[in-house]
Design an enzyme around this catalytic site. Structure first.
Site, PDB file in Angstrom:
ATOM      1  N   THR A 194       7.953  -6.553  10.689  1.00  0.00           N
ATOM      2  CA  THR A 194       7.611  -7.979  10.719  1.00  0.00           C
ATOM      3  C   THR A 194       8.834  -8.885  10.559  1.00  0.00           C
ATOM      4  O   THR A 194       9.738  -8.596   9.772  1.00  0.00           O
ATOM      5  CB  THR A 194       6.622  -8.269   9.570  1.00  0.00           C
ATOM      6  OG1 THR A 194       5.519  -7.400   9.725  1.00  0.00           O
ATOM      7  CG2 THR A 194       6.151  -9.708   9.566  1.00  0.00           C
TER       8      THR A 194
ATOM      9  N   SER B 140       1.901 -10.405  13.893  1.00  0.00           N
ATOM     10  CA  SER B 140       0.971  -9.676  14.752  1.00  0.00           C
ATOM     11  C   SER B 140       1.583  -9.371  16.117  1.00  0.00           C
ATOM     12  O   SER B 140       1.382  -8.292  16.671  1.00  0.00           O
ATOM     13  CB  SER B 140      -0.303 -10.499  14.960  1.00  0.00           C
ATOM     14  OG  SER B 140      -0.886 -10.813  13.722  1.00  0.00           O
TER      15      SER B 140
ATOM     16  N   GLY C 273       8.253  -4.080   2.398  1.00  0.00           N
ATOM     17  CA  GLY C 273       7.963  -3.371   1.142  1.00  0.00           C
ATOM     18  C   GLY C 273       9.093  -2.426   0.784  1.00  0.00           C
ATOM     19  O   GLY C 273       9.629  -1.732   1.649  1.00  0.00           O
TER      20      GLY C 273
ATOM     21  N   ARG D  67     -27.370  -3.949 -18.216  1.00  0.00           N
ATOM     22  CA  ARG D  67     -27.477  -5.329 -18.644  1.00  0.00           C
ATOM     23  C   ARG D  67     -28.929  -5.787 -18.562  1.00  0.00           C
ATOM     24  O   ARG D  67     -29.590  -5.621 -17.543  1.00  0.00           O
ATOM     25  CB  ARG D  67     -26.611  -6.193 -17.721  1.00  0.00           C
ATOM     26  CG  ARG D  67     -26.663  -7.667 -18.017  1.00  0.00           C
ATOM     27  CD  ARG D  67     -25.863  -7.997 -19.231  1.00  0.00           C
ATOM     28  NE  ARG D  67     -25.625  -9.407 -19.393  1.00  0.00           N
ATOM     29  CZ  ARG D  67     -24.988  -9.906 -20.434  1.00  0.00           C
ATOM     30  NH1 ARG D  67     -24.529  -9.108 -21.387  1.00  0.00           N
ATOM     31  NH2 ARG D  67     -24.802 -11.200 -20.551  1.00  0.00           N
TER      32      ARG D  67
ATOM     33  N   GLY E  12     -20.292 -13.332 -16.135  1.00  0.00           N
ATOM     34  CA  GLY E  12     -19.029 -13.734 -16.757  1.00  0.00           C
ATOM     35  C   GLY E  12     -18.155 -12.534 -17.093  1.00  0.00           C
ATOM     36  O   GLY E  12     -16.932 -12.593 -16.964  1.00  0.00           O
TER      37      GLY E  12
ATOM     38  N   THR F  20      -4.928  -7.900   6.343  1.00  0.00           N
ATOM     39  CA  THR F  20      -3.852  -8.477   7.165  1.00  0.00           C
ATOM     40  C   THR F  20      -2.789  -7.459   7.560  1.00  0.00           C
ATOM     41  O   THR F  20      -2.372  -7.407   8.709  1.00  0.00           O
ATOM     42  CB  THR F  20      -3.192  -9.644   6.394  1.00  0.00           C
ATOM     43  OG1 THR F  20      -4.201 -10.618   6.122  1.00  0.00           O
ATOM     44  CG2 THR F  20      -2.074 -10.273   7.184  1.00  0.00           C
TER      45      THR F  20
ATOM     46  N   GLU G 112      -0.802  -3.864   8.359  1.00  0.00           N
ATOM     47  CA  GLU G 112      -1.152  -2.774   9.300  1.00  0.00           C
ATOM     48  C   GLU G 112      -2.021  -3.326  10.434  1.00  0.00           C
ATOM     49  O   GLU G 112      -2.864  -2.626  10.982  1.00  0.00           O
ATOM     50  CB  GLU G 112      -1.887  -1.629   8.597  1.00  0.00           C
ATOM     51  CG  GLU G 112      -1.035  -0.833   7.632  1.00  0.00           C
ATOM     52  CD  GLU G 112      -0.045   0.083   8.334  1.00  0.00           C
ATOM     53  OE1 GLU G 112      -0.243   0.413   9.501  1.00  0.00           O
ATOM     54  OE2 GLU G 112       0.959   0.428   7.683  1.00  0.00           O
TER      55      GLU G 112
ATOM     56  N   ASP H 250      -3.541  -7.422  11.602  1.00  0.00           N
ATOM     57  CA  ASP H 250      -4.542  -8.405  11.167  1.00  0.00           C
ATOM     58  C   ASP H 250      -5.908  -8.027  11.756  1.00  0.00           C
ATOM     59  O   ASP H 250      -6.006  -7.634  12.929  1.00  0.00           O
ATOM     60  CB  ASP H 250      -4.090  -9.784  11.687  1.00  0.00           C
ATOM     61  CG  ASP H 250      -5.180 -10.814  11.538  1.00  0.00           C
ATOM     62  OD1 ASP H 250      -5.317 -11.360  10.436  1.00  0.00           O
ATOM     63  OD2 ASP H 250      -5.920 -11.038  12.520  1.00  0.00           O
TER      64      ASP H 250
HETATM   65  C1  LIG Z   1       2.095  -7.863   0.815  1.00  0.00           C
HETATM   66  C2  LIG Z   1       2.564  -7.645   2.195  1.00  0.00           C
HETATM   67  C3  LIG Z   1       3.230  -6.476   2.512  1.00  0.00           C
HETATM   68  C4  LIG Z   1       3.710  -6.274   3.792  1.00  0.00           C
HETATM   69  N1  LIG Z   1       4.486  -5.174   4.052  1.00  0.00           N
HETATM   70  C5  LIG Z   1       5.112  -5.072   5.251  1.00  0.00           C
HETATM   71  C6  LIG Z   1       6.081  -4.041   5.479  1.00  0.00           C
HETATM   72  O1  LIG Z   1       6.358  -3.211   4.609  1.00  0.00           O
HETATM   73  N2  LIG Z   1       6.686  -4.000   6.678  1.00  0.00           N
HETATM   74  C7  LIG Z   1       6.405  -4.892   7.677  1.00  0.00           C
HETATM   75  O2  LIG Z   1       6.989  -4.772   8.746  1.00  0.00           O
HETATM   76  N3  LIG Z   1       5.503  -5.885   7.481  1.00  0.00           N
HETATM   77  C8  LIG Z   1       4.867  -6.008   6.301  1.00  0.00           C
HETATM   78  N4  LIG Z   1       3.969  -7.030   6.083  1.00  0.00           N
HETATM   79  C9  LIG Z   1       3.691  -7.976   7.145  1.00  0.00           C
HETATM   80  C10 LIG Z   1       2.318  -7.820   7.752  1.00  0.00           C
HETATM   81  O3  LIG Z   1       2.251  -6.640   8.502  1.00  0.00           O
HETATM   82  C11 LIG Z   1       2.020  -9.063   8.575  1.00  0.00           C
HETATM   83  O4  LIG Z   1       1.811 -10.100   7.651  1.00  0.00           O
HETATM   84  C12 LIG Z   1       0.825  -8.886   9.488  1.00  0.00           C
HETATM   85  O5  LIG Z   1       1.161  -8.046  10.547  1.00  0.00           O
HETATM   86  C13 LIG Z   1       0.290 -10.215  10.041  1.00  0.00           C
HETATM   87  O6  LIG Z   1       1.282 -10.953  10.617  1.00  0.00           O
HETATM   88  P1  LIG Z   1       1.515 -12.484  10.198  1.00  0.00           P
HETATM   89  O7  LIG Z   1       1.607 -12.550   8.725  1.00  0.00           O
HETATM   90  O8  LIG Z   1       2.660 -12.979  10.984  1.00  0.00           O
HETATM   91  O9  LIG Z   1       0.199 -13.202  10.620  1.00  0.00           O
HETATM   92  P2  LIG Z   1      -0.079 -13.990  11.984  1.00  0.00           P
HETATM   93  O10 LIG Z   1       0.057 -13.047  13.113  1.00  0.00           O
HETATM   94  O11 LIG Z   1       0.710 -15.235  12.032  1.00  0.00           O
HETATM   95  O12 LIG Z   1      -1.602 -14.339  11.770  1.00  0.00           O
HETATM   96  C14 LIG Z   1      -2.035 -15.549  11.134  1.00  0.00           C
HETATM   97  C15 LIG Z   1      -3.498 -15.820  11.505  1.00  0.00           C
HETATM   98  O13 LIG Z   1      -3.577 -16.038  12.918  1.00  0.00           O
HETATM   99  C16 LIG Z   1      -4.593 -15.264  13.482  1.00  0.00           C
HETATM  100  N5  LIG Z   1      -4.154 -14.783  14.804  1.00  0.00           N
HETATM  101  C17 LIG Z   1      -2.936 -14.311  15.174  1.00  0.00           C
HETATM  102  N6  LIG Z   1      -2.972 -13.899  16.442  1.00  0.00           N
HETATM  103  C18 LIG Z   1      -4.225 -14.099  16.893  1.00  0.00           C
HETATM  104  C19 LIG Z   1      -4.892 -13.834  18.116  1.00  0.00           C
HETATM  105  N7  LIG Z   1      -4.286 -13.268  19.153  1.00  0.00           N
HETATM  106  N8  LIG Z   1      -6.214 -14.130  18.206  1.00  0.00           N
HETATM  107  C20 LIG Z   1      -6.884 -14.687  17.168  1.00  0.00           C
HETATM  108  N9  LIG Z   1      -6.295 -14.951  15.985  1.00  0.00           N
HETATM  109  C21 LIG Z   1      -4.983 -14.655  15.851  1.00  0.00           C
HETATM  110  C22 LIG Z   1      -4.775 -14.074  12.551  1.00  0.00           C
HETATM  111  O14 LIG Z   1      -6.125 -13.597  12.612  1.00  0.00           O
HETATM  112  C23 LIG Z   1      -4.441 -14.669  11.192  1.00  0.00           C
HETATM  113  O15 LIG Z   1      -5.605 -15.168  10.591  1.00  0.00           O
HETATM  114  C24 LIG Z   1       3.467  -7.241   4.803  1.00  0.00           C
HETATM  115  C25 LIG Z   1       2.760  -8.390   4.495  1.00  0.00           C
HETATM  116  C26 LIG Z   1       2.337  -8.618   3.212  1.00  0.00           C
HETATM  117  C27 LIG Z   1       1.670  -9.915   2.894  1.00  0.00           C
END
Ligand SMILES: Cc1cc2nc3c(=O)[nH]c(=O)nc-3n(C[C@H](O)[C@H](O)[C@H](O)COP(=O)(O)OP(=O)(O)OC[C@H]3O[C@@H](n4cnc5c(N)ncnc54)[C@H](O)[C@@H]3O)c2cc1C
Length: 688
Positions: A182, A188, A221, A361, A448, A469, A471, A473
């Site tokens: 990412t 995504s 990570g 309960r 509660g 989200t 692996e 979204d």
């Molecule tokens: C705690 C944590 C650990 C992570 N660890 C890693 C890691 O180790 N290595 C790594 O590489 N990444 C890691 N990630 C990243 C993670 O894989 C990405 O956050 C994820 O792939 C989603 O990408 P984004 O955050 O850019 O969301 P976006 O792609 O920007 O999505 C935002 C919103 O837009 C919507 N959206 C996007 N595209 C579309 C579409 N085509 N149609 C409809 N809706 C859409 C989605 O449904 C979502 O609600 C981590 C993230 C977190 C928060």
């Protein structure tokens, strides 16, 4: 220290604090007394049902799967090490260090060496992941980053030279690593990544660069504190002798050392920042990485699907960038399979805590009589019993996914690869969304007391939330399922084969194309409604109908909007189709699991739970079935009545059903789940 307090006072205070803390921890470890039957069931006026006789032993062993032994070894290890158990209040930095110590303890003391199972026995690997995640979800994710993601890229995208060089170090944690896909501007949309790896033919190296701030690797990570390597996803750029000067070969993965193996200093050209405190999973150190002309040997290209020779020539067995990209991502589905599986583990914990509490309960009751157990309220049954049924359904569906994944790893059969890709995308999104919603329902079902951190819902909810989200979204993944279904649909009409999981479409599409049978739409006997054929036909009919109608809409809209616009115009329809298909697969696997259960009493219990799962789903979508007259009004009513009755019957064996998950007390360590001693343990917990 209070100025009037002596050193002796202080030491006594700290002794008593320690004693209390030990006592609290021991409460978490005490085995649970067997669940007592509720003396108040007879009071229930809303329904009477005979209680099924469940023999918990055979049911548990059917549910346990074949890798229970290694899970028990993990539970025993953490049970014997209170110093490695995560306290409720812990700072982010302490949590990160504890998480690393937990991982080290698991690998180096308990001698759980998981890496070889990633390739050789994925079912065992996922069983380990589930157990580790239920100890502390941060640990489960850190474990997954090391073995599925960083390790998984080396194993699956690399070749023998990489395995030979890195296997041992990854397995024994000498080489802690990260998975750097990412970027700040692209999550995504992986094909939009901008980090570059430019081949330098003079030095025989790749040069890794972050071309702009949007290309900074983000959320990685293990990067902020512990990682020494990263598998970095970057566009492979080759110099050419034409007017363009370079050629972009698409996204590839590269091994990039980020910290010195001995001194742990960040290596030159690499800048690492901490992503900071998160909503959950604070035991995992997520970081951001920027690369400035970082040189790595040509050998560090993970070259299974594409290679560069010494003289800068690119070779690949796959003809196009798109095919290579699909093959690369296809090899990474293991992480998704693991998340779906782990999410069911979280659901089991949460349902167990909520159901145990609800069996204990008591609130309100008829005049001059004892108060009623809250699980005897119809509304409470309605909240929890279909959820318990879904937990069983997902358990069998994810087991099936793991089997298919293991088979795919052995055979590399092309059709199976496509099938597992879509199935893992669908189950991961469906199950994690369901679990996320259920965590709130379970918290609420415990009133509660569900809000006290010690009762776990807060951390479970915060830690699990992001499963929706990372692996992939969920909304994006469901679209892949819909896309795959449409492809299969098109193939069907061109006479092509349907892959294993979608085989049902052939038959049900034919049924769909004819009108619902006006006689069967009126059948409402219990035998008919509990017939798996009726249930499965109903699920599949709905999927076929959605598929047929969305295909027609896409055809229509693409004429004016183009394919991207048409897809967006039909997006909600496509998501419903994907969910409907996944539900069909889940039900089919549940029905198989019921039929294959060797013990008659367990089979009867599972049949009851399966019927509840199926009819509850049909009832929740009754509008769709009524709209097309698939069920007549009286049949709809009969489905509703039967669903409530089944909920009540499941309530009667709910204790046995949650006990059959066989989660150790350490895992469900919420005082409110401590059965008959609940209040005693709970009051002790707050210091009485
Ligand atoms: C705690 C944590 C650990 C992570 N660890 C890693 C890691 O180790 N290595 C790594 O590489 N990444 C890691 N990630 C990243 C993670 O894989 C990405 O956050 C994820 O792939 C989603 O990408 P984004 O955050 O850019 O969301 P976006 O792609 O920007 O999505 C935002 C919103 O837009 C919507 N959206 C996007 N595209 C579309 C579409 N085509 N149609 C409809 N809706 C859409 C989605 O449904 C979502 O609600 C981590 C993230 C977190 C928060």
């Amino acid at each position: 220290m209070n100025p009037s307090q002596t050193v002796e006072d202080e030491s006594q205070l700290s002794n008593s604090t320690t004693a209390r803390r030990i006592q609290r921890l021991s409460l978490h470890l005490t085995p649970l007394p067997p669940l007592q039957p509720s003396p108040q069931l007879d009071m229930l006026t809303c329904a009477k049902a005979s209680k099924l006789d469940v023999d918990q032993g055979p049911l548990s062993s059917y549910m346990r799967g074949k890798h229970r032994e290694i899970q028990e070894k993990i539970f025993e290890f953490f049970n014997s090490r209170p110093d490695l158990q995560t306290p409720i209040e812990i700072s982010m930095n302490e949590h990160r260090e504890l998480c690393m110590r937990q991982l080290m303890g698991l690998v180096r003391e308990a001698k759980i060496k998981p890496f070889r199972y990633v390739a050789e026995d994925p079912a065992k690997y996922f069983a380990i992941t589930e157990a580790v995640g239920s100890v502390d979800m941060s640990l489960g994710i850190k474990f997954g980053v090391q073995y599925s993601l960083w390790g998984g890229t080396v194993l699956n995208l690399g070749t023998k030279k990489h395995r030979d060089k890195y296997f041992e170090g990854i397995d024994n944690l000498d080489y802690p690593g990260c998975f750097a896909m990412t970027e700040l501007h692209h999550g995504s949309n992986v094909q939009g990544l901008q980090t570059t790896a430019t081949f330098d033919p003079i030095t025989d190296e790749f040069i890794i660069d972050t071309p702009n701030d949007g290309a900074i690797k983000w959320w990685i990570g293990n990067a902020a504190v512990h990682g020494k390597f990263a598998s970095v996803f970057a566009r492979l750029i080759l110099p050419t002798h034409d007017s363009k000067g370079v050629s972009d070969m698409g996204v590839h993965a590269f091994i990039v050392p980020i910290r010195d193996l001995k001194t742990h200093q960040t290596l030159p050209g690499i800048e690492i920042h901490d992503c900071g405190h998160k909503v959950g999973l604070n035991g995992v150190d997520n970081g951001a990485l920027r690369f400035s002309s970082v040189r790595i040997p040509r050998d560090n290209l993970l070259n299974r699907f594409g290679d560069v020779s010494r003289d800068g020539k690119y070779t690949s067995s796959l003809p196009t960038i798109n095919k290579r990209f699909a093959a690369t991502l296809g090899e990474l589905v293991g992480g998704r399979v693991g998340l779906a599986y782990a999410s069911v583990g979280v659901l089991k914990i949460s349902v167990t805590i909520a159901v145990r509490y609800s069996l204990l309960r008591q609130q309100f009751g008829p005049p001059k009589q004892p108060e009623v157990y809250i699980l005897d309220y119809q509304s409470h049954q309605h909240k929890l019993m279909p959820m318990l049924a879904s937990t069983y359904a997902f358990h069998f569906a994810t087991q099936y996914l793991v089997e298919k994944y293991s088979e795919m790893k052995k055979t590399h059969d092309e059709q199976l690869v496509g099938d597992v890709h879509a199935l893992s995308a669908g189950l991961k999104s469906y199950v994690t969304s369901y679990t996320a919603k259920s965590l709130s329902t379970c918290r609420e079902a415990c009133g509660g007391h569900g809000y006290a951190a010690v009762n776990r819902f807060g951390s479970l909810r915060n830690d699990h939330d992001i499963f929706q989200t990372f692996e992939g979204d969920n909304t994006v993944l469901l679209q892949q399922v819909a896309g795959d279904l449409l492809k299969q649909y098109k193939d069907k009409f061109q006479g092509g084969p349907l892959s294993v999981t979608w085989n049902y479409l052939r038959e049900s599409m034919n049924t769909y194309l004819s009108q619902p049978n006006p006689v069967t739409t009126r059948w409402e006997s219990t035998d008919h409604l509990r017939d798996p054929k009726f249930q499965l036909d109903a699920f599949r009919y709905r999927t076929s109908r959605l598929l047929q109608s969305v295909a027609a809409r896409l055809r229509k809209h693409s004429k004016t909007l183009g394919s991207f616009g048409a897809w967006n115009r039909c997006l909600n329809h496509l998501l419903t189709l994907a969910e409907s298909h996944i539900e069909s697969v889940i039900l089919a696997k549940f029905i198989d699991a019921v039929q294959n259960c060797p013990d008659a009493r367990s089979r009867a219990a599972l049949k009851l739970v399966c019927d509840l799962y199926a009819l509850d789903r049909i009832w929740k979508d009754i509008g769709t079935y009524r709209n097309v007259d698939y069920v007549a009004p009286n049949k709809a009513k009969a489905i509703h009545k039967l669903t409530e009755y089944l909920s009540f019957q499941v309530r009667n064996i709910a204790g046995e059903l949650i006990d059959a998950f066989d989660l150790p007390p350490y895992v469900t360590r919420a005082p409110i789940a401590m059965q008959s001693e609940a209040y005693a343990q709970y009051t002790q917990h707050v210091g009485f």
